[in-house]
Design an enzyme around this catalytic site. Structure first.
Site, mmCIF file in Angstrom:
data_model
loop_
_atom_site.group_PDB
_atom_site.id
_atom_site.type_symbol
_atom_site.label_atom_id
_atom_site.label_comp_id
_atom_site.label_asym_id
_atom_site.label_seq_id
_atom_site.Cartn_x
_atom_site.Cartn_y
_atom_site.Cartn_z
ATOM 1 N N LYS A 1 5.994 -38.959 -44.770
ATOM 2 C CA LYS A 1 6.710 -37.817 -44.207
ATOM 3 C C LYS A 1 6.261 -36.476 -44.839
ATOM 4 C CE LYS A 1 10.826 -40.445 -42.806
ATOM 5 N NZ LYS A 1 12.311 -40.469 -42.814
ATOM 6 N N TYR B 1 12.661 -40.257 -32.733
ATOM 7 C CA TYR B 1 13.971 -40.559 -33.311
ATOM 8 C C TYR B 1 15.087 -40.522 -32.261
ATOM 9 C CZ TYR B 1 12.179 -40.541 -38.114
ATOM 10 O OH TYR B 1 11.517 -40.856 -39.282
ATOM 11 N N PHE C 1 23.037 -35.562 -37.999
ATOM 12 C CA PHE C 1 21.859 -35.123 -38.749
ATOM 13 C C PHE C 1 20.606 -35.030 -37.886
ATOM 14 C CE2 PHE C 1 22.214 -39.762 -39.346
ATOM 15 C CZ PHE C 1 20.955 -40.190 -38.919
ATOM 16 N N ARG D 1 9.787 -52.952 -45.519
ATOM 17 C CA ARG D 1 11.109 -52.345 -45.807
ATOM 18 C C ARG D 1 11.459 -52.532 -47.291
ATOM 19 N NH1 ARG D 1 13.379 -48.862 -42.056
ATOM 20 N NH2 ARG D 1 15.298 -49.226 -43.202
ATOM 21 N N THR E 1 17.226 -46.164 -47.437
ATOM 22 C CA THR E 1 17.096 -44.856 -46.775
ATOM 23 C C THR E 1 17.465 -43.718 -47.727
ATOM 24 O OG1 THR E 1 17.751 -45.956 -44.726
ATOM 25 C CG2 THR E 1 17.840 -43.548 -44.736
ATOM 26 N N ARG F 1 10.493 -44.946 -52.058
ATOM 27 C CA ARG F 1 11.511 -43.889 -51.999
ATOM 28 C C ARG F 1 12.105 -43.597 -53.380
ATOM 29 N NH1 ARG F 1 13.970 -45.791 -46.164
ATOM 30 N NH2 ARG F 1 12.864 -44.268 -44.876
ATOM 31 N N ASN G 1 12.918 -38.169 -47.382
ATOM 32 C CA ASN G 1 12.840 -39.467 -48.074
ATOM 33 C C ASN G 1 11.461 -40.123 -48.022
ATOM 34 O OD1 ASN G 1 12.955 -40.316 -45.447
ATOM 35 N ND2 ASN G 1 14.733 -41.650 -45.684
ATOM 36 N N HIS H 1 8.545 -43.518 -43.711
ATOM 37 C CA HIS H 1 9.213 -44.280 -42.647
ATOM 38 C C HIS H 1 8.622 -45.690 -42.612
ATOM 39 C CE1 HIS H 1 10.652 -45.403 -38.635
ATOM 40 N NE2 HIS H 1 9.428 -45.842 -38.414
ATOM 41 N N GLU I 1 6.398 -47.903 -31.924
ATOM 42 C CA GLU I 1 6.017 -46.775 -32.779
ATOM 43 C C GLU I 1 4.508 -46.691 -32.971
ATOM 44 O OE1 GLU I 1 10.324 -46.942 -35.095
ATOM 45 O OE2 GLU I 1 8.500 -47.387 -36.228
#
Ligand code: GDP
Length: 139
Positions: free
Chosen positions: A11, A51, A59, A87, A93, A104, A114, A117, A128
């Site tokens: 990100k 998203y 948010f 993950r 998250t 993270r 964060n 993704h 995706e």
């Protein structure tokens, strides 16, 4: 059986902080092969589409604004049990809840910034990946 592919984005916060190389190294060190990678920048329209599932969340606007605030690195990763294992590699998250040693935990500052993704299902990994890479339109 779980799929072999997942999708990730490094990100804008992590790219801007100069952490791209360390994060790629971390991912490869966990046994993932990078089968596609792209340095790019999302438009507001594309970020909103990516998203879309969060469109009604409070948010959502902050998320889109953050995701278009700078360049990102999008990638497709290959490994057995890719979605679930990745993950685990990225962590929770909210980085304050992410386990020690996760990406993270190491590189993220807040729940909105964060660092990374990771797809949450094989189905979303396929959607995706094809969102960014033509070569994955039928995987
Ligand atoms: P992920 O799969 O771990 O990325 O988490 P989600 O799919 O639930 O949320 C997508 C992204 O929206 C997260 O990575 C965060 O960047 C952002 N996000 C989720 N929850 C919040 C929140 O409560 N506040 C803010 N500002 N951003 C959030």
């Amino acid at each position: 059986m779980s799929g072999k592919l997942t999708f990730t984005m490094i990100k804008p916060d992590a790219v801007a902080n100069g952490n791209t190389g360390k994060i790629i190294d971390h991912i490869i060190g966990k046994g993932f092969k990078m089968v596609a990678m792209k340095y790019t920048r999302l438009s507001a329209e594309k970020a909103g589409e990516f998203y879309a599932v969060h469109r009604e969340r409070p948010f959502f606007k902050d998320l889109v604004d953050f995701m278009i605030s700078g360049p990102i690195v999008a990638a497709v990763l290959e490994k057995d049990n890719a979605v679930s294992d990745f993950r685990d590699v990225i962590g929770a998250t909210d980085p304050s809840k992410a386990e020690a040693g996760t990406i993270r935990n190491l590189y993220a500052k807040s729940i909105d910034a964060n660092a990374i993704h990771g797809s949450d299902s094989d189905e979303n990994a396929a959607i995706e990946a094809s969102f960014f890479f033509n070569a994955f339109e039928r995987f």
